[in-house]
Design a protein around this motif. Sequence first.
Motif, PDB file in Angstrom:
ATOM      1  N   LEU A   1       0.824  -1.072  -0.047  1.00 14.33           N
ATOM      2  CA  LEU A   1      -0.061  -0.094   0.047  1.00 14.33           C
ATOM      3  C   LEU A   1       0.770   1.441   0.136  1.00 14.33           C
ATOM      4  N   ASP A   2       1.937   1.166   0.473  1.00 12.82           N
ATOM      5  CA  ASP A   2       3.017   2.270   0.474  1.00 12.82           C
ATOM      6  C   ASP A   2       3.192   2.735  -0.802  1.00 12.82           C
ATOM      7  N   ASP A   3       3.552   1.486  -1.743  1.00  6.06           N
ATOM      8  CA  ASP A   3       3.969   2.116  -3.070  1.00  6.06           C
ATOM      9  C   ASP A   3       2.849   2.891  -3.850  1.00  6.06           C
ATOM     10  N   ILE A   4       1.672   2.277  -3.478  1.00  2.00           N
ATOM     11  CA  ILE A   4       0.167   2.648  -4.197  1.00  2.00           C
ATOM     12  C   ILE A   4       0.230   3.975  -3.794  1.00  2.00           C
ATOM     13  N   ARG A   5       0.381   4.392  -2.471  1.00  2.00           N
ATOM     14  CA  ARG A   5       0.344   5.757  -1.823  1.00  2.00           C
ATOM     15  C   ARG A   5       1.253   6.533  -2.623  1.00  2.00           C
ATOM     16  N   ASP A   6       2.517   6.274  -2.660  1.00  2.00           N
ATOM     17  CA  ASP A   6       3.498   7.090  -3.159  1.00  2.00           C
ATOM     18  C   ASP A   6       3.278   7.401  -4.657  1.00  2.00           C
ATOM     19  N   LYS A   7       2.403   6.312  -5.442  1.00  2.00           N
ATOM     20  CA  LYS A   7       2.053   6.622  -6.819  1.00  2.00           C
ATOM     21  C   LYS A   7       0.771   7.579  -6.974  1.00  2.00           C
ATOM     22  N   ASN A   8       0.108   8.068  -5.626  1.00  2.00           N
ATOM     23  CA  ASN A   8      -1.013   8.824  -5.732  1.00  2.00           C
ATOM     24  C   ASN A   8      -2.221   7.862  -6.198  1.00  2.00           C
ATOM     25  N   TYR A   9      -2.166   6.738  -5.608  1.00  2.00           N
ATOM     26  CA  TYR A   9      -3.130   5.679  -5.803  1.00  2.00           C
ATOM     27  C   TYR A   9      -3.496   5.339  -7.372  1.00  2.00           C
ATOM     28  N   ASP A  10      -2.237   5.413  -8.220  1.00  2.00           N
ATOM     29  CA  ASP A  10      -2.392   5.267  -9.609  1.00  2.00           C
ATOM     30  C   ASP A  10      -1.782   3.757  -9.751  1.00  2.00           C
ATOM     31  N   ILE A  11      -2.384   2.786 -10.237  1.00  2.00           N
ATOM     32  CA  ILE A  11      -1.741   1.328 -10.320  1.00  2.00           C
ATOM     33  C   ILE A  11      -1.886   1.398 -11.926  1.00  2.00           C
ATOM     34  N   SER A  12      -0.552   1.833 -12.482  1.00  2.00           N
ATOM     35  CA  SER A  12      -0.342   1.684 -13.862  1.00  2.00           C
ATOM     36  C   SER A  12       0.410   0.638 -14.208  1.00  2.00           C
ATOM     37  N   PHE A  13      -0.026  -0.429 -14.951  1.00  2.00           N
ATOM     38  CA  PHE A  13       1.061  -1.442 -15.241  1.00  2.00           C
ATOM     39  C   PHE A  13       2.166  -1.376 -16.350  1.00  2.00           C
TER      40      PHE A  13
END
Length: 574
Positions: free
Chosen positions: A521-533
């Motif tokens: 979740l820390d990675d997802i937060r760092d990306k501003n909740y952007d899950i781009s593959f």
Amino acid sequence: MVEYQWNDIVRLTDSKFNELKGKLWFSDNTFVITRVYNDGVVKLKELDEPVTISDVLPVTISKRTAGNIYYDPVIAASIVRSGDEIPAYSTDYTYFMEHFERVLESDGSTFRTRVEEQEFKYVHELQHWMREKGGSDDLKIHHKIITLAEAQYRNLWNLRPNLLEAGVSSYQFLYEMANMLYLRWMAFHKDEEMARWKELEQVTGDVLLEKYHQAIQRINQQTRIYSASVLGLAIREVSKCAQKENIAELFDLILQENSKAKDGGALQNSTPQVLAQLLVEVMQPKVGEHWYDPAAGFAGFLVEIDRYLRKNNDNYQLLTDEKKAFQLTEALSGREINEEIARIGFCNTRFHGLRCDVLVGDSLRTVDYQQYDGIICEPPMQVITLTGKSHTGSKNRQTGFVELILQSLNFQFDGRAAILLPESFLYKSSWDYRQIRRRLFEEYNTQTILRLPKGIYPNTNISMCVIFLRCGRNTNERVLVYDMQKEKPNPEQLQSIAVFGGFIKAYREGIYDKRSILYSLDDIRDKNYDISFAIDYSQEKIQMETPSHYLAEANKTVRDIRTLLSKIEKEIDD
């Protein structure tokens, strides 16, 4: 010149077959004609584009050229003499003439003898004779056993061109068929309705049109069928094919075929059945729970939930009358914005023995204070009507539906949801998308995202995913992404949830394979909740989160301990 008909089995010329071979999922040069046009063109099943008559050749009756055709023993059972062995459910794919040997005629001769008396040279000649003799020409190809209902639904689906030519739009066909089958369904439940249906079978011309329109008005619906000849044909086919015990299966098959339509008939309201089965299997609904679909479409999710519950609860036979009534009338519900599509959903539930509500209305504009134990939904990207027109409205319907689903889950009893969405939902950068994704990951237990394989939705290249979530917080701070995006299962594989076996193991048991990626979740937060593959997450980080990594780390620790012990022993010896 050879005269071909609908359903004839043929082959392509060698040059044409070699040209198309790379696009096919099978290697046999054998096809079924699905339509014959007036300009010397025919449509073949499994081919996207029509071909000319000059590209088509007859199939000779010989093992060398027709070895992949066989006679369906399920159909054979319908012409076996009383008291004789019924060769049903056989999976023997041998040459079809051998099956004819097992079918006896009333005079004691075999069906094969009758066939050989005709001295046919080509398979399509045999089919034409069988149609005239018994009304069936079921020589099957590509080694696929089909049920009697599958054979019958084709007759109903093949009414579509006639209805389209008579002025019914491709969008409207399913609505018309649902209402006609509903009249037939009522005939099996009420004597007066059976009498009315029998009357429809007996009259013709303007009288038939008048009585049918009156029947449609009695169920508060409308019809666009104004051709007496087309209506008469449809009534006869429905009478012949639709029986009390098979209407639900027939309608299932029509919905599946509709989802593949390339002329707009599929709309966006028919989720592939294999996906509906998968989502229900993963969500594991229970008897006594409230389940809801705020974008019900054809009510496919509701029907699949009921089918799953019946299968796992002895068809409700052990429930009290009160609990059984709850399951059939209150446990499942849905809402659909388009009145005609909601009607199709209503008919679908009734055919399957459900009396639940598929209400008409816009879920985003309706105040619903009900809290649900579970929601399975494919939010619409836009609203499409059966006239073919579409509109999106001023509000972002996609994020609006996700927000609605979150608000509608029962927090007190661990509500859960599966949401089918375009993959772009996970990385669109506008404020409303970022905010709803933040809620998904911070306020709810969104632990799993499934990237669906290409081809799961016919006729579209949109990348789709499923978000699985529960009420509560994500305490382990990780999100599993199971990536099947690059896989290309053939059409046959995509008919069964077995193709998702690896995902089900990962979701239920935590048994991960190469398609499993765990994000923190820390990675997802760092990306501003952007899950781009498209983001290159390092292979090291991916491996760190899998059981194989921990096993490797444990083995490394054991080796280190052994090395240390060896050093200690050496020092002691010195």
